[in-house]
Design an enzyme around this catalytic site. Structure first.
Site, PDB file in Angstrom:
ATOM      1  N   ARG A   1       1.506   2.649  16.365  1.00 24.56           N
ATOM      2  CA  ARG A   1       0.896   3.839  15.484  1.00 24.56           C
ATOM      3  C   ARG A   1       1.132   5.401  16.290  1.00 24.56           C
ATOM      4  O   ARG A   1       1.598   6.274  15.259  1.00 24.56           O
ATOM      5  CB  ARG A   1      -0.540   3.449  15.384  1.00 24.56           C
TER       6      ARG A   1
ATOM      7  N   SER B   1      -1.229  -9.462   4.788  1.00 28.50           N
ATOM      8  CA  SER B   1      -1.142  -8.378   5.141  1.00 28.50           C
ATOM      9  C   SER B   1      -0.138  -8.326   6.493  1.00 28.50           C
ATOM     10  O   SER B   1      -0.799  -8.968   7.482  1.00 28.50           O
ATOM     11  CB  SER B   1      -2.328  -7.365   5.269  1.00 28.50           C
TER      12      SER B   1
ATOM     13  N   ASP C   1       0.801  -1.281  -0.097  1.00 29.75           N
ATOM     14  CA  ASP C   1       0.082   0.021  -0.022  1.00 29.75           C
ATOM     15  C   ASP C   1       0.878   1.304   0.085  1.00 29.75           C
ATOM     16  O   ASP C   1       0.679   2.193  -0.801  1.00 29.75           O
ATOM     17  CB  ASP C   1      -0.935  -0.078   1.292  1.00 29.75           C
TER      18      ASP C   1
ATOM     19  N   ASP D   1      -6.052   1.037  12.154  1.00 29.68           N
ATOM     20  CA  ASP D   1      -4.978   2.006  11.985  1.00 29.68           C
ATOM     21  C   ASP D   1      -5.175   3.434  11.449  1.00 29.68           C
ATOM     22  O   ASP D   1      -4.667   4.313  12.122  1.00 29.68           O
ATOM     23  CB  ASP D   1      -3.844   1.266  10.980  1.00 29.68           C
TER      24      ASP D   1
HETATM   25  N1  ARG Z   1      -6.003  -5.902  14.099  1.00 23.73           N
HETATM   26  C1  ARG Z   1      -4.558  -5.588  14.796  1.00 23.73           C
HETATM   27  C2  ARG Z   1      -4.862  -4.098  15.323  1.00 23.73           C
HETATM   28  O1  ARG Z   1      -6.069  -3.403  15.216  1.00 23.73           O
HETATM   29  C3  ARG Z   1      -3.576  -5.514  14.099  1.00 23.73           C
HETATM   30  C4  ARG Z   1      -3.451  -4.559  12.475  1.00 23.73           C
HETATM   31  C5  ARG Z   1      -2.391  -4.746  11.629  1.00 23.73           C
HETATM   32  N2  ARG Z   1      -2.401  -3.721  10.905  1.00 23.73           N
HETATM   33  C6  ARG Z   1      -1.983  -3.775   9.561  1.00 23.73           C
HETATM   34  N3  ARG Z   1      -1.845  -2.501   8.752  1.00 23.73           N
HETATM   35  N4  ARG Z   1      -1.864  -4.889   9.021  1.00 23.73           N
HETATM   36  O2  ARG Z   1      -4.147  -3.471  16.029  1.00 23.73           O
END
Ligand code: ARG
Length: 392
Positions: A92, A171, A12, A121
């Site tokens: 993040r 991912s 991405d 995210d």
């Molecule tokens: N579901 C998890 C969270 O919300 C992991 C997210 C992983 N993010 C990603 N862009 N692959 O923290």
């Protein structure tokens, strides 16, 4: 126009570089933040430039990640829905902070990130960026373009932009506190996660289980098997030891902020090991009132962090209380870890109110018969009186 993009090196964000450049005729400045992901940052920089970046920054934030975020995840036993040690959620706000620092340095308000409109995210990035730069103009290519993973791969190939092999399948998001794996066959929650999804927890050790002693000072792990080391190294070592035994996998249906359940898979050997041991030590030290209270603030703290509300004042307040209560969480916990999980073998703390003289069946203190009977009669009075009036 300058746009500062948080660049992970994945599909991405790599496609985003070219897309932003083409759409806005802008200089795209890429920022990669090292939070302990297994990544070749030189290669990542090369990929950024090939994709069209005009300036690239790599920022080592491992130490800061541990000191400002991970440490508190241990103190607050941070596990979302009791299982997920919040690895992505914690990183993040720090990544956003670093990206904003570069945006300020470059004199622009345009900040971009690669989150889609389906995930948590985006919530964490948007709010953290605004916390550090209230007037930021946030641009999110993956929320506005109309590309699937396949079309993104096609877009990249047509323009000669190199992408990572694994990009086509799962991912991934990774840092020193854990690795998250989503997508592909994992999206069918009835099916076992294929072995190729895992990296940190492939069983490579010849042993089936191992005993480890973890020493805590004021709630923070300071030594492994008696050897003192900085928390960053301790986590690194523990990830290797526990991961090679096949410990540290999580698989659950997670309730996302954005209104739906998704199947989430994690590898977090050190995180799970340290949080389980820390919980046990807190129980060793706390009064029953403290224990119950701490459990409730831990769970509120975890929810806030998961939900992207790192900058909510209550998060900080809860954390201060947690830190204060951890003043006494000093001692040792021995654990045994293996493929099938973790077992606590023993614990001790100079601040534990446990007394073998009081607890032992063989020796020491016994309440007199009179004390015991009197206590029980008054203790149970509420319940027996209520029962009586309800049964007549
Ligand atoms: N579901 C998890 C969270 O919300 C992991 C997210 C992983 N993010 C990603 N862009 N692959 O923290």
């Amino acid at each position: 126009m300058k746009i500062v993009l948080a660049y992970s090196g994945g599909l991405d964000t790599t496609v985003s570089i070219r897309w932003l450049k083409e759409k806005y005729q802008a200089d795209v400045i890429t920022v990669s933040v090292d939070v302990g992901q297994k990544e070749d940052f030189k290669k990542l920089e090369e990929r950024a430039y090939i994709a069209g970046s005009s300036k690239h920054y790599t920022i080592d934030a491992k130490e800061e990640f541990v000191e400002k975020f991970v440490k508190y995840d241990i103190i607050m036993n941070g596990l979302y829905e009791d299982v997920y040690p919040l690895s992505t959620a914690l990183a993040r706000p720090l990544i956003a902070e670093k990206v904003v620092e570069i945006a300020k340095k470059e004199g622009t308000e345009y900040v971009a990130h690669g989150s889609t409109s389906k995930g948590n995210d985006q919530v964490r990035f948007d709010l953290a960026i605004k916390a550090h730069m209230p007037d930021a103009k946030i641009i999110t290519p993956a929320r506005s373009w109309d590309m699937t993973r396949e079309t993104e791969i096609k877009y990249a190939k047509e323009r000669g932009i190199p992408i990572k092999e694994e990009s086509s399948k799962y991912s991934i998001d990774e840092n020193l506190w854990g690795r998250s794996i989503e997508g592909d066959i994992i999206e069918d929650p009835s099916k076992e996660v294929p072995e190729d999804a895992f990296e940190l927890t492939r069983k490579t050790s010849t042993k089936n289980k191992e005993k480890i002693i973890i020493t805590f000072e004021k709630g923070v792990p300071v030594a492994l098997n008696g050897e003192k080391m900085p928390l960053l190294n301790l986590i690194d070592n523990l990830n290797k030891i526990a991961g090679s035994l096949g410990f540290g996998r999580v698989d659950h249906l997670e309730n996302r902020v954005v209104g739906f359940k998704s199947r989430e898979v994690y590898e977090a050997p050190a995180a799970l090991c340290l949080i389980y041991a820390h919980k046990d030590l807190e129980k060793t030290v706390y009064t029953p009132l403290e224990l119950r209270f701490k459990k409730s603030i831990d769970s509120q703290w975890s929810d806030l962090v998961y939900q992207g509300l790192w900058y909510e004042p209550l998060r900080e307040t809860l954390q201060k209380v947690g830190v204060d209560m951890n003043n006494w969480v000093t001692g040792e916990v021995e654990v045994e870890i293996g493929e099938n999980g973790l077992r606590i073998l023993g614990r001790n703390s100079p601040y534990s109110p446990y007394s073998d003289k009081i607890a032992s069946y063989n020796k020491g203190w016994y309440p007199t018969e009179e004390m015991a009977k009197g206590f029980i009669e008054i203790w149970g009075m509420h319940s027996l009186l209520a029962r009586k009036v309800r049964s007549s």
